[in-house]
Design a protein around this motif. Structure first.
Motif, mmCIF file in Angstrom:
data_model
loop_
_atom_site.group_PDB
_atom_site.id
_atom_site.type_symbol
_atom_site.label_atom_id
_atom_site.label_comp_id
_atom_site.label_asym_id
_atom_site.label_seq_id
_atom_site.Cartn_x
_atom_site.Cartn_y
_atom_site.Cartn_z
ATOM 1 N N ASN A 1 -54.073 -30.181 32.561
ATOM 2 C CA ASN A 1 -55.189 -30.591 33.370
ATOM 3 C C ASN A 1 -56.324 -29.603 33.522
ATOM 4 O OD1 ASN A 1 -54.466 -33.255 33.305
ATOM 5 N ND2 ASN A 1 -53.403 -33.136 35.305
ATOM 6 N N ASP A 2 -55.802 -28.257 34.017
ATOM 7 C CA ASP A 2 -56.879 -27.174 34.040
ATOM 8 C C ASP A 2 -57.884 -26.900 33.010
ATOM 9 O OD1 ASP A 2 -55.154 -26.778 36.438
ATOM 10 O OD2 ASP A 2 -54.270 -24.792 35.735
ATOM 11 N N LEU A 3 -57.482 -27.423 31.732
ATOM 12 C CA LEU A 3 -58.474 -27.124 30.650
ATOM 13 C C LEU A 3 -58.937 -28.527 30.110
ATOM 14 C CD1 LEU A 3 -55.872 -24.558 29.094
ATOM 15 C CD2 LEU A 3 -57.940 -24.118 30.323
ATOM 16 N N LYS A 4 -58.767 -29.612 30.870
ATOM 17 C CA LYS A 4 -59.263 -30.924 30.207
ATOM 18 C C LYS A 4 -60.575 -30.926 29.580
ATOM 19 C CE LYS A 4 -57.733 -35.486 30.924
ATOM 20 N NZ LYS A 4 -57.011 -36.329 31.697
ATOM 21 N N ALA A 5 -61.390 -30.313 30.438
ATOM 22 C CA ALA A 5 -62.935 -30.123 30.236
ATOM 23 C C ALA A 5 -63.260 -29.268 29.258
ATOM 24 C CB ALA A 5 -63.760 -29.740 31.592
ATOM 25 N N TYR A 6 -62.279 -28.626 28.586
ATOM 26 C CA TYR A 6 -62.715 -27.819 27.338
ATOM 27 C C TYR A 6 -61.514 -27.773 26.475
ATOM 28 C CZ TYR A 6 -65.612 -25.646 30.654
ATOM 29 O OH TYR A 6 -66.953 -25.265 31.296
ATOM 30 N N PRO A 7 -61.460 -29.182 25.759
ATOM 31 C CA PRO A 7 -60.221 -29.339 24.663
ATOM 32 C C PRO A 7 -60.102 -28.086 23.712
ATOM 33 C CG PRO A 7 -62.459 -30.790 24.459
ATOM 34 C CD PRO A 7 -62.716 -29.974 25.683
ATOM 35 N N SER A 8 -61.037 -27.721 23.252
ATOM 36 C CA SER A 8 -60.889 -26.602 22.069
ATOM 37 C C SER A 8 -60.323 -25.419 22.941
ATOM 38 C CB SER A 8 -62.286 -26.038 21.432
ATOM 39 O OG SER A 8 -63.214 -25.647 22.442
ATOM 40 N N ILE A 9 -60.392 -25.063 24.096
ATOM 41 C CA ILE A 9 -59.674 -23.995 24.521
ATOM 42 C C ILE A 9 -58.251 -24.510 24.842
ATOM 43 C CG2 ILE A 9 -59.255 -22.734 26.774
ATOM 44 C CD1 ILE A 9 -62.561 -22.339 26.933
ATOM 45 N N GLN A 10 -58.202 -25.794 25.349
ATOM 46 C CA GLN A 10 -56.686 -26.273 25.536
ATOM 47 C C GLN A 10 -55.791 -26.459 24.348
ATOM 48 O OE1 GLN A 10 -56.493 -30.480 27.040
ATOM 49 N NE2 GLN A 10 -54.348 -30.246 27.152
ATOM 50 N N MET A 11 -56.744 -26.734 23.142
ATOM 51 C CA MET A 11 -55.892 -26.506 21.545
ATOM 52 C C MET A 11 -55.510 -25.331 21.439
ATOM 53 S SD MET A 11 -55.050 -28.447 19.478
ATOM 54 C CE MET A 11 -54.279 -28.393 17.642
ATOM 55 N N GLY A 12 -56.570 -24.115 21.502
ATOM 56 C CA GLY A 12 -56.222 -23.042 21.251
ATOM 57 C C GLY A 12 -55.090 -22.359 21.940
ATOM 58 N N TYR A 13 -55.239 -22.601 23.441
ATOM 59 C CA TYR A 13 -53.980 -22.051 24.323
ATOM 60 C C TYR A 13 -52.598 -22.822 24.030
ATOM 61 C CZ TYR A 13 -51.303 -21.342 28.536
ATOM 62 O OH TYR A 13 -50.357 -21.165 29.624
ATOM 63 N N GLU A 14 -52.649 -23.978 23.635
ATOM 64 C CA GLU A 14 -51.239 -24.684 23.164
ATOM 65 C C GLU A 14 -50.715 -24.282 21.786
ATOM 66 O OE1 GLU A 14 -51.859 -28.999 23.640
ATOM 67 O OE2 GLU A 14 -52.173 -28.739 25.931
ATOM 68 N N MET A 15 -51.944 -23.998 20.920
ATOM 69 C CA MET A 15 -51.406 -23.244 19.881
ATOM 70 C C MET A 15 -50.808 -21.944 19.710
ATOM 71 S SD MET A 15 -54.087 -22.702 16.421
ATOM 72 C CE MET A 15 -54.819 -24.301 16.907
ATOM 73 N N ALA A 16 -51.423 -21.318 20.604
ATOM 74 C CA ALA A 16 -50.952 -19.621 20.967
ATOM 75 C C ALA A 16 -49.403 -19.736 21.637
ATOM 76 C CB ALA A 16 -51.917 -18.995 21.783
ATOM 77 N N LEU A 17 -49.343 -20.838 22.368
ATOM 78 C CA LEU A 17 -47.761 -20.901 23.061
ATOM 79 C C LEU A 17 -47.061 -21.247 21.939
ATOM 80 C CD1 LEU A 17 -48.421 -22.793 26.441
ATOM 81 C CD2 LEU A 17 -47.897 -20.479 26.046
ATOM 82 N N LEU A 18 -47.017 -22.181 21.027
ATOM 83 C CA LEU A 18 -46.505 -22.610 19.993
ATOM 84 C C LEU A 18 -46.108 -21.353 19.037
ATOM 85 C CD1 LEU A 18 -47.555 -26.174 19.114
ATOM 86 C CD2 LEU A 18 -45.401 -25.675 19.822
#
Length: 156
Positions: A78-95
């Motif tokens: 939810n911290d990144l909800k307003a920035y979906p491309s940052i959220q996606m990049g962060y989740e991708m980096a974790l994977l």
């Protein structure tokens, strides 16, 4: 875990027509996570003028995320909800960090190169002749679904 981001400019091999003009390059940011000897990389793929998080504070938000990670703060989706491309990049980096390979998030026969996956053919906007050539090429390759971008041209 430590985090940093790297800004990179992608140059298109061929201009890409969109509903808001022609793209010849694209800014992108890669978030890199390191934990011991493991590295994870994710792309925060923003399209200027098209992405909902194309805002003046985009890069500052990415820096803030990295700072929070470096200070061992917990990050909620939810911290990144307003920035979906940052959220996606962060989740991708974790994977990427958790996977067997930094660059192969979902090992499969496709990523091994032994099979293909069915996808839609995409026709970029341009002159009618250019678009027709793309359509013909996709039909020759036996695509059964073709997506035609028409937002910025007169189309009857």
């Amino acid at each position: 875990m430590k985090a940093q981001y790297i800004k990179y400019l992608l140059k298109f091999k061929r201009p890409g027509g969109t509903s808001r003009g022609v793209l010849t390059e694209k800014e992108t940011w890669f978030i890199e996570l390191t934990d011991g000897d493991k590295t994870g990389i994710g792309e925060c793929g923003l399209f200027r003028g098209l992405s909902m998080d194309d805002r003046p504070d985009f890069e500052q938000q990415l820096k803030s995320l990295c700072d929070r990670i470096n200070q061992n703060e917990s990050i909620s989706p939810n911290d990144l909800k307003a920035y979906p491309s940052i959220q996606m990049g962060y989740e991708m980096a974790l994977l990427s960090l958790e996977g067997q390979s930094t660059y192969n998030l979902f090992p499969s026969n496709f990523t091994k190169g032994t099979t293909s996956i069915p996808i839609n053919g995409l026709v970029w906007m341009g002159s009618h002749d250019f678009m027709r050539k793309q359509i013909d090429h996709l039909l020759e390759r036996e695509f059964d679904c073709i997506k035609i971008k028409i937002g910025a041209i007169h189309f009857e």
